[in-house]
Motif scaffolding. Structure first.
Motif, PDB file in Angstrom:
ATOM      1  N   LYS A  73       0.832  -1.206   0.000  1.00 27.45           N
ATOM      2  CA  LYS A  73       0.000   0.000   0.000  1.00 27.45           C
ATOM      3  C   LYS A  73       0.867   1.258   0.000  1.00 27.45           C
ATOM      4  N   PRO A  74       0.704   2.120  -1.024  1.00 21.20           N
ATOM      5  CA  PRO A  74       1.466   3.374  -1.020  1.00 21.20           C
ATOM      6  C   PRO A  74       1.003   4.292   0.110  1.00 21.20           C
ATOM      7  N   ILE A  75       1.960   4.964   0.721  1.00 20.68           N
ATOM      8  CA  ILE A  75       1.694   5.922   1.791  1.00 20.68           C
ATOM      9  C   ILE A  75       1.964   7.315   1.219  1.00 20.68           C
ATOM     10  N   ALA A  76       1.028   8.233   1.402  1.00 17.15           N
ATOM     11  CA  ALA A  76       1.111   9.550   0.762  1.00 17.15           C
ATOM     12  C   ALA A  76       2.303  10.383   1.222  1.00 17.15           C
ATOM     13  N   SER A  77       2.661  10.265   2.505  1.00 21.74           N
ATOM     14  CA  SER A  77       3.733  11.118   3.023  1.00 21.74           C
ATOM     15  C   SER A  77       4.380  10.479   4.251  1.00 21.74           C
ATOM     16  N   VAL A  78       5.511  11.021   4.636  1.00 19.11           N
ATOM     17  CA  VAL A  78       6.170  10.566   5.859  1.00 19.11           C
ATOM     18  C   VAL A  78       5.257  10.832   7.058  1.00 19.11           C
ATOM     19  N   GLY A  79       4.530  11.931   7.029  1.00 22.47           N
ATOM     20  CA  GLY A  79       3.589  12.248   8.101  1.00 22.47           C
ATOM     21  C   GLY A  79       2.502  11.190   8.234  1.00 22.47           C
ATOM     22  N   ASP A  80       2.004  10.696   7.101  1.00 24.36           N
ATOM     23  CA  ASP A  80       1.000   9.631   7.137  1.00 24.36           C
ATOM     24  C   ASP A  80       1.586   8.341   7.696  1.00 24.36           C
ATOM     25  N   LEU A  81       2.836   8.054   7.331  1.00 23.55           N
ATOM     26  CA  LEU A  81       3.502   6.869   7.872  1.00 23.55           C
ATOM     27  C   LEU A  81       3.639   7.001   9.387  1.00 23.55           C
ATOM     28  N   GLU A  82       3.983   8.180   9.839  1.00 24.79           N
ATOM     29  CA  GLU A  82       4.115   8.413  11.276  1.00 24.79           C
ATOM     30  C   GLU A  82       2.781   8.170  11.991  1.00 24.79           C
ATOM     31  N   GLU A  83       1.691   8.589  11.387  1.00 24.34           N
ATOM     32  CA  GLU A  83       0.370   8.361  11.985  1.00 24.34           C
ATOM     33  C   GLU A  83       0.073   6.867  12.134  1.00 24.34           C
ATOM     34  N   VAL A  84       0.481   6.077  11.153  1.00 23.57           N
ATOM     35  CA  VAL A  84       0.277   4.628  11.227  1.00 23.57           C
ATOM     36  C   VAL A  84       0.986   4.058  12.447  1.00 23.57           C
ATOM     37  N   PHE A  85       2.251   4.431  12.630  1.00 19.48           N
ATOM     38  CA  PHE A  85       3.016   3.877  13.740  1.00 19.48           C
ATOM     39  C   PHE A  85       2.605   4.474  15.080  1.00 19.48           C
ATOM     40  N   LYS A  86       2.084   5.680  15.065  1.00 20.53           N
ATOM     41  CA  LYS A  86       1.533   6.261  16.290  1.00 20.53           C
ATOM     42  C   LYS A  86       0.333   5.435  16.747  1.00 20.53           C
ATOM     43  N   ARG A  87      -0.532   5.065  15.801  1.00 20.35           N
ATOM     44  CA  ARG A  87      -1.692   4.237  16.127  1.00 20.35           C
ATOM     45  C   ARG A  87      -1.276   2.866  16.646  1.00 20.35           C
ATOM     46  N   ILE A  88      -0.267   2.283  16.016  1.00 20.88           N
ATOM     47  CA  ILE A  88       0.229   0.980  16.477  1.00 20.88           C
ATOM     48  C   ILE A  88       0.721   1.094  17.916  1.00 20.88           C
ATOM     49  N   ALA A  89       1.477   2.150  18.198  1.00 18.89           N
ATOM     50  CA  ALA A  89       2.009   2.347  19.552  1.00 18.89           C
ATOM     51  C   ALA A  89       0.886   2.527  20.572  1.00 18.89           C
ATOM     52  N   GLU A  90      -0.182   3.199  20.176  1.00 13.81           N
ATOM     53  CA  GLU A  90      -1.315   3.397  21.084  1.00 13.81           C
ATOM     54  C   GLU A  90      -2.077   2.090  21.305  1.00 13.81           C
ATOM     55  N   GLU A  91      -2.227   1.298  20.247  1.00 20.00           N
ATOM     56  CA  GLU A  91      -2.987   0.053  20.329  1.00 20.00           C
ATOM     57  C   GLU A  91      -2.213  -1.076  21.015  1.00 20.00           C
ATOM     58  N   ILE A  92      -0.886  -1.031  20.887  1.00 16.35           N
ATOM     59  CA  ILE A  92      -0.043  -2.075  21.478  1.00 16.35           C
ATOM     60  C   ILE A  92       0.980  -1.383  22.385  1.00 16.35           C
ATOM     61  N   PRO A  93       0.612  -1.131  23.631  1.00 11.92           N
ATOM     62  CA  PRO A  93       1.478  -0.362  24.532  1.00 11.92           C
ATOM     63  C   PRO A  93       2.851  -0.990  24.791  1.00 11.92           C
ATOM     64  N   ASP A  94       2.946  -2.306  24.788  1.00 12.87           N
ATOM     65  CA  ASP A  94       4.218  -2.978  25.050  1.00 12.87           C
ATOM     66  C   ASP A  94       5.043  -3.051  23.768  1.00 12.87           C
ATOM     67  N   PRO A  95       6.161  -2.302  23.689  1.00 13.00           N
ATOM     68  CA  PRO A  95       6.978  -2.299  22.471  1.00 13.00           C
ATOM     69  C   PRO A  95       7.430  -3.698  22.032  1.00 13.00           C
ATOM     70  N   LYS A  96       7.618  -4.594  22.977  1.00 12.84           N
ATOM     71  CA  LYS A  96       8.078  -5.945  22.625  1.00 12.84           C
ATOM     72  C   LYS A  96       7.014  -6.735  21.876  1.00 12.84           C
ATOM     73  N   LYS A  97       5.753  -6.306  21.963  1.00 11.44           N
ATOM     74  CA  LYS A  97       4.664  -7.003  21.305  1.00 11.44           C
ATOM     75  C   LYS A  97       4.270  -6.378  19.963  1.00 11.44           C
ATOM     76  N   ARG A  98       4.913  -5.270  19.611  1.00 17.01           N
ATOM     77  CA  ARG A  98       4.606  -4.621  18.333  1.00 17.01           C
ATOM     78  C   ARG A  98       5.185  -5.447  17.193  1.00 17.01           C
ATOM     79  N   PRO A  99       4.539  -5.397  16.026  1.00 15.82           N
ATOM     80  CA  PRO A  99       4.993  -6.241  14.907  1.00 15.82           C
ATOM     81  C   PRO A  99       6.365  -5.813  14.396  1.00 15.82           C
ATOM     82  N   PRO A 100       7.104  -6.775  13.832  1.00 13.10           N
ATOM     83  CA  PRO A 100       8.402  -6.429  13.240  1.00 13.10           C
ATOM     84  C   PRO A 100       8.205  -5.621  11.954  1.00 13.10           C
ATOM     85  N   VAL A 101       9.181  -4.795  11.646  1.00 10.60           N
ATOM     86  CA  VAL A 101       9.134  -3.972  10.433  1.00 10.60           C
ATOM     87  C   VAL A 101      10.422  -4.208   9.654  1.00 10.60           C
TER      88      VAL A 101
END
Length: 75
Positions: free
Chosen positions: A12-40
């Motif tokens: 999926k194309p991401i429009a901007s770096v800012g949009d990419l940041e929003e994706v990872f911000k949401r992931i961080a909010e949804e998965i509070p434990d960094p060790k449980k976040r998906p690999p990238v």
């Protein structure tokens, strides 16, 4: 990140770096434990400048994506 500096998340194309940041911000909010976040896996065209790749890596670091790898493709 392709040769035109287009960022993708999976296929999926991401429009901007800012949009990419929003994706990872949401992931961080949804998965509070960094060790449980998906690999990238960060894969970038070898012709890109270092700064383009580092902009993505900085976002991953900011949102504590602890399982991150830079991927190279053998020609």
């Amino acid at each position: 990140i392709d040769s035109r500096n287009q960022i993708f998340l999976g296929d999926k194309p991401i429009a901007s770096v800012g949009d990419l940041e929003e994706v990872f911000k949401r992931i961080a909010e949804e998965i509070p434990d960094p060790k449980k976040r998906p690999p990238v896996l960060v894969r970038a065209d070898e012709r890109l400048d270092y700064g383009s790749v580092m902009n993505v890596v900085k976002i991953l670091h900011k949102y504590k994506i602890v399982k991150m790898s830079l991927v190279t493709v053998q020609k």
